[in-house]
Design a protein around this motif. Structure first.
Motif, PDB file in Angstrom:
ATOM      1  N   ALA A  54      32.612  35.601  37.390  1.00  0.00           N
ATOM      2  CA  ALA A  54      31.921  36.599  38.218  1.00  0.00           C
ATOM      3  C   ALA A  54      30.411  36.409  38.084  1.00  0.00           C
TER       4      ALA A  54
ATOM      5  N   LEU B  21      26.284  43.090  37.278  1.00  0.00           N
ATOM      6  CA  LEU B  21      27.684  43.360  37.615  1.00  0.00           C
ATOM      7  C   LEU B  21      28.210  44.630  36.952  1.00  0.00           C
TER       8      LEU B  21
ATOM      9  N   VAL C 117      32.611  42.967  42.112  1.00  0.00           N
ATOM     10  CA  VAL C 117      33.592  41.986  41.643  1.00  0.00           C
ATOM     11  C   VAL C 117      34.972  42.406  42.151  1.00  0.00           C
TER      12      VAL C 117
ATOM     13  N   VAL D  71      33.369  37.644  44.371  1.00  0.00           N
ATOM     14  CA  VAL D  71      32.369  38.716  44.388  1.00  0.00           C
ATOM     15  C   VAL D  71      31.861  38.878  45.820  1.00  0.00           C
TER      16      VAL D  71
END
Ligand code: KG4
Ligand code: ZN
Length: 365
Positions: free
Chosen positions: A334, A140, A43, A38
């Protein structure tokens, strides 16, 4: 402890570009071996090797099998994540790893790998709380897409997974979780997995029960919704599981379950399980009116009824709701890198590498 010098070609690359801010995340706390890269919240890669096929016959995770599989898989998974991201180890600004809570043998595999890479490359070593990471996953977007703006704080966080069910307040980006409620027995995902076992459905049970429930009548079988005390923010799923077991036994005496009955049972279970989660979310918001956002993470956050019910609840109260894309609800790395990014701003200390794995969550703050 000093790190060895990088190989000359890589060293030249790093010195020209400086740190690219890339964080390698590593996850091995339970039955997924995962690595991700990341950068600035985006990501670049996320690789997850699930061990479901190794544990399915036992209908639950066997710790020794899990840690051996992590040890076999961790290196190729990390190499694949770096390769997909196009990031060399010497370019890493940090290596973040889930260091707690979880299965200790499994955690140690990830922590050892992360320490080795950090020591060898000079990258920061960032131990991360797995539960905090499930909520950091709300920052994310799917692989390759720009991240959404950070959620507004303070926020109410709900982590619902196969191993954990807890609610907490997040006061600031990176601040430790302030736990306000947790399960007294089974985790929500564990209850789904046990229902699946009772009904002869495959492991993990959550996705299949969710799918069958969509075709069922939730009113046909009334299953208990655990409210606990009037102001309680805790959860309990063992009574629901036992009620489903007795119901199944009673029905079995009348012959094999037809498909519609199976769907109706799943729908009744889902109504009680998700109903309890939404009830406690509502209570927590009543008791903590300063919260401006609701964050939900963990594998059960993939659940269709929970996603729809939480959206209604947030809309009715005028709050922002953040639930990660499904691939980042389930265990992944992630989210570990995202949680690590918060810690990257704190200054490094000489004994950073001394931090170790722990099977338990930090004490409730
Ligand atoms: O977060 P996770 O991958 O692992 C843990 O940290 O435990 O969550 C896995 C859990 C399993 O118990 C699985 O049955 C549950 O998440 N799950 C679901 C759904 N998808 C996965 N539970 C309910 N509905 C779903 N759609
Ligand atoms: Zn998890």
């Amino acid at each position: 402890m000093t790190s060895p010098d990088p190989p000359s070609a890589s060293a030249a690359g790093r010195s020209q570009t400086g740190s690219c801010g890339a964080i390698l995340g590593i996850e091995s706390s339970c039955d997924e071996t995962a690595a991700a890269v990341v950068t600035d919240g985006r990501v670049l890669s996320s690789v997850v090797a699930s061990q479901h096929e190794l544990h399915a016959q036992y209908r639950g995770v066997v710790p020794e099998i899990a840690s051996r599989a992590h040890a076999e898989r961790i290196e190729p998974i990390i190499a694949e994540a770096l390769g997909q991201a196009g990031v060399g180890p010497w370019q890493l600004a940090a290596v973040a790893v889930a260091s707690r809570p979880g299965l200790i043998g499994s955690l140690l595999v990830g922590v050892s790998a992360a320490k080795a890479i950090a020591w060898a490359t000079g990258a920061r070593f960032l131990p991360v709380d797995h539960l905090r990471a499930h909520l950091a996953a709300t920052e994310l977007a799917p692989v390759g897409l720009p991240p959404p703006p950070p959620p507004a704080l303070p926020a109410l966080g709900l982590v619902v997974s196969g191993g954990h069910t807890s609610m907490s307040i997040i006061d600031a980006p990176g601040a430790p979780l302030r736990t306000i409620g947790s399960t007294r027995d089974d985790a929500a995902g564990e209850a789904y997995d046990k229902l699946a076992a009772i009904l002869g459905l495959p492991y993990p049970g959550g996705p299949v029960v969710d799918r069958l429930a969509a075709a069922g009548d939730p009113a046909r079988f009334e299953l208990p919704l655990a409210r606990l005390g009037p102001g309680s923010l805790d959860f309990s799923f063992s009574g629901l599981k036992t009620a489903a077991l007795y119901l199944r036994r009673g029905l079995a005496q009348a012959g094999p379950l037809d498909h519609q009955t199976l769907c109706d049972l799943c729908a009744g279970f889902q109504r009680a399980a998700v109903g309890a989660l939404l009830l406690k979310l509502g209570r927590a918001l009543d008791q903590h009116p300063a919260c401006v956002s609701v964050l939900i993470g963990g594998g059960v956050a993939c659940n269709s009824a929970l996603r729809a019910g939480a959206a209604d609840l947030a809309r009715n109260r005028g709050l922002a709701l953040r639930i990660p894309p499904p691939e980042f609800c389930l265990d992944n790395a992630a989210m570990i890198a995202a949680a690590g990014a918060h810690a990257l701003h704190a200054p490094a200390t000489a004994d950073d590498l001394a931090a170790s794995a722990s099977p338990t969550a930090p004490r409730a703050g």
